[in-house]
Design a protein around this motif. Structure first.
Motif, PDB file in Angstrom:
ATOM      1  N   ALA A   1       0.637  -1.171   0.032  1.00 48.61           N
ATOM      2  CA  ALA A   1      -0.057   0.009   0.301  1.00 48.61           C
ATOM      3  C   ALA A   1       0.960   1.313   0.108  1.00 48.61           C
ATOM      4  O   ALA A   1       0.301   2.236  -0.521  1.00 48.61           O
ATOM      5  CB  ALA A   1      -0.978   0.197   1.095  1.00 48.61           C
ATOM      6  N   LEU A   2       1.884   1.332   0.736  1.00 45.50           N
ATOM      7  CA  LEU A   2       2.883   2.038   0.701  1.00 45.50           C
ATOM      8  C   LEU A   2       3.278   2.626  -0.797  1.00 45.50           C
ATOM      9  O   LEU A   2       3.872   3.609  -1.096  1.00 45.50           O
ATOM     10  CB  LEU A   2       4.254   2.045   1.480  1.00 45.50           C
ATOM     11  CG  LEU A   2       3.750   1.865   3.092  1.00 45.50           C
ATOM     12  CD1 LEU A   2       5.034   1.417   3.934  1.00 45.50           C
ATOM     13  CD2 LEU A   2       2.832   2.851   3.527  1.00 45.50           C
ATOM     14  N   HIS A   3       3.581   1.499  -1.642  1.00 46.30           N
ATOM     15  CA  HIS A   3       3.913   1.777  -3.106  1.00 46.30           C
ATOM     16  C   HIS A   3       2.624   2.398  -3.836  1.00 46.30           C
ATOM     17  O   HIS A   3       2.805   2.137  -5.048  1.00 46.30           O
ATOM     18  CB  HIS A   3       4.576   0.639  -3.616  1.00 46.30           C
ATOM     19  CG  HIS A   3       6.043   0.328  -2.996  1.00 46.30           C
ATOM     20  ND1 HIS A   3       7.126   1.292  -3.482  1.00 46.30           N
ATOM     21  CD2 HIS A   3       6.493  -0.281  -1.977  1.00 46.30           C
ATOM     22  CE1 HIS A   3       8.254   0.975  -2.856  1.00 46.30           C
ATOM     23  NE2 HIS A   3       7.985   0.056  -1.866  1.00 46.30           N
ATOM     24  N   GLY A   4       1.667   2.298  -3.349  1.00 46.84           N
ATOM     25  CA  GLY A   4       0.453   2.591  -4.266  1.00 46.84           C
ATOM     26  C   GLY A   4      -0.239   1.555  -4.899  1.00 46.84           C
ATOM     27  O   GLY A   4      -1.028   1.685  -5.943  1.00 46.84           O
ATOM     28  N   ILE A   5       0.086   0.316  -4.300  1.00 47.36           N
ATOM     29  CA  ILE A   5      -0.526  -1.009  -5.038  1.00 47.36           C
ATOM     30  C   ILE A   5      -1.763  -1.542  -4.170  1.00 47.36           C
ATOM     31  O   ILE A   5      -1.811  -1.432  -2.962  1.00 47.36           O
ATOM     32  CB  ILE A   5       0.502  -2.200  -4.749  1.00 47.36           C
ATOM     33  CG1 ILE A   5       1.925  -1.901  -5.319  1.00 47.36           C
ATOM     34  CG2 ILE A   5      -0.049  -3.540  -5.350  1.00 47.36           C
ATOM     35  CD1 ILE A   5       2.865  -2.836  -5.263  1.00 47.36           C
ATOM     36  N   GLY A   6      -2.827  -1.561  -4.950  1.00 50.71           N
ATOM     37  CA  GLY A   6      -4.154  -1.822  -4.445  1.00 50.71           C
ATOM     38  C   GLY A   6      -4.087  -2.988  -3.836  1.00 50.71           C
ATOM     39  O   GLY A   6      -3.302  -4.056  -4.077  1.00 50.71           O
ATOM     40  N   ARG A   7      -5.161  -3.319  -2.885  1.00 52.51           N
ATOM     41  CA  ARG A   7      -5.219  -4.535  -2.021  1.00 52.51           C
ATOM     42  C   ARG A   7      -5.264  -5.866  -2.735  1.00 52.51           C
ATOM     43  O   ARG A   7      -4.552  -6.672  -2.638  1.00 52.51           O
ATOM     44  CB  ARG A   7      -6.742  -4.597  -0.895  1.00 52.51           C
ATOM     45  CG  ARG A   7      -6.637  -5.622  -0.168  1.00 52.51           C
ATOM     46  CD  ARG A   7      -7.607  -5.345   0.802  1.00 52.51           C
ATOM     47  NE  ARG A   7      -7.430  -6.632   2.000  1.00 52.51           N
ATOM     48  CZ  ARG A   7      -6.519  -6.617   2.979  1.00 52.51           C
ATOM     49  NH1 ARG A   7      -5.772  -5.286   3.010  1.00 52.51           N
ATOM     50  NH2 ARG A   7      -6.566  -7.449   3.957  1.00 52.51           N
ATOM     51  N   ARG A   8      -5.811  -6.054  -4.080  1.00 56.60           N
ATOM     52  CA  ARG A   8      -6.284  -7.168  -4.677  1.00 56.60           C
ATOM     53  C   ARG A   8      -4.958  -7.513  -5.524  1.00 56.60           C
ATOM     54  O   ARG A   8      -4.234  -8.674  -5.465  1.00 56.60           O
ATOM     55  CB  ARG A   8      -7.244  -7.012  -5.985  1.00 56.60           C
ATOM     56  CG  ARG A   8      -7.374  -8.305  -6.373  1.00 56.60           C
ATOM     57  CD  ARG A   8      -8.613  -8.228  -7.396  1.00 56.60           C
ATOM     58  NE  ARG A   8      -9.794  -8.315  -6.772  1.00 56.60           N
ATOM     59  CZ  ARG A   8     -11.065  -8.133  -7.554  1.00 56.60           C
ATOM     60  NH1 ARG A   8     -11.117  -7.923  -8.892  1.00 56.60           N
ATOM     61  NH2 ARG A   8     -12.131  -8.198  -6.848  1.00 56.60           N
ATOM     62  N   ALA A   9      -4.134  -6.344  -6.096  1.00 57.37           N
ATOM     63  CA  ALA A   9      -2.971  -6.629  -6.568  1.00 57.37           C
ATOM     64  C   ALA A   9      -1.886  -6.996  -5.679  1.00 57.37           C
ATOM     65  O   ALA A   9      -0.900  -7.887  -5.792  1.00 57.37           O
ATOM     66  CB  ALA A   9      -2.530  -5.391  -7.388  1.00 57.37           C
TER      67      ALA A   9
END
Length: 249
Positions: A101-109
């Motif tokens: 999440a800190l890298h802007g990656i969504g939860r599913r991904a």
């Protein structure tokens, strides 16, 4: 170049930690940053990762200047610091999803990528376990998995085997070498342990903040006339012998 360090210096007040350090790391290579405790390895890593501002010299990651375009440079960088930074009360998967999440990656991904990187370090079966229930070596493998979540091209590891037993040390080193051989990741591995260096590695020798040698390990050894890497380091550093660390010479 995967990493270019050009005439980098850094001081803590009157104490000079690094002095005109310059070297390069080629893409897809395994390079070892060798130096005794206090040589300046962690300071150099702090400059490469932009934890400290580079006031003298330049650091570039795949051509991106860490001082001028830090976001672009750091996007290509994965880091495993010497100090453990996992949340012991979260599961392995929760630690990875939070970091993603800190890298802007969504939860599913994030969950998909977490499964992929855990498979890469052979820990898929421990995804639901709390981190505190893992061994020291397994925690390090989780940290390596975490550093790979955003698909970096350069991986920095600062004394990643400190405190581990001989088998765990060998396992971590083997995992990282596999990343280089199979995935083309570039690696800079900082250590003070001679036995973690292979003949085919690139070697960067740092002592008291100064670069003493840089190049293929066997070329560095040949240049000193020493019989092995330990002897070469001792001659370069001007010491009688390489001190024993963690029970190893």
């Amino acid at each position: 170049m995967a990493l270019s360090v050009e005439k980098v210096s850094h001081a803590y007040g009157a104490r000079q930690a690094l002095q005109d350090v310059s070297f390069t790391i080629a893409p897809g290579s395994f390079a070892v940053l060798l130096g005794l405790n206090g040589a300046g390895k962690s300071t150099l890593f702090s400059l490469i990762t932009h934890l400290y501002a580079t006031r003298s010299g330049r650091v570039r990651i795949f051509g991106h200047d860490i001082g001028r375009t830090p976001s672009e440079a750091l996007r290509l960088l994965g880091v495993v610091f010497q100090s453990r930074t996992l949340d012991l009360d979260l599961t392995v998967l929760q630690n990875l999803v939070y970091h993603a999440a800190l890298h802007g990656i969504g939860r599913r991904a994030a969950r998909e990528r977490a499964q992929q990187v855990l498979a890469r370090v052979r820990l898929v079966d421990r995804a639901a376990d709390k981190v505190r229930n893992l061994s020291g070596g397994q925690m390090r493998r989780v940290e390596i998995a975490r550093s790979l979540l955003h698909g970096p091209r350069l991986l920095l590891l600062d004394e990643p085997t400190v405190g581990l037993d001989i088998k765990a040390r060998a396992d971590i080193l083997a995992h990282v070498r596999e990343l280089v051989a199979e995935d083309g990741v570039s690696v800079l591995w900082a250590t003070h342990l001679i036995d973690e260096i292979a003949e085919e590695d690139q070697l960067v020798v740092l002592h008291q903040g100064r670069l003493l040698a840089h190049g293929p390990a066997m070329q560095v050894v040949a240049g000193t006339g020493a019989p092995d890497i330990g002897g070469a380091f001792a001659r370069l550093a001007g010491i009688d012998k390489v001190p024993a660390f963690d029970g190893l010479a």
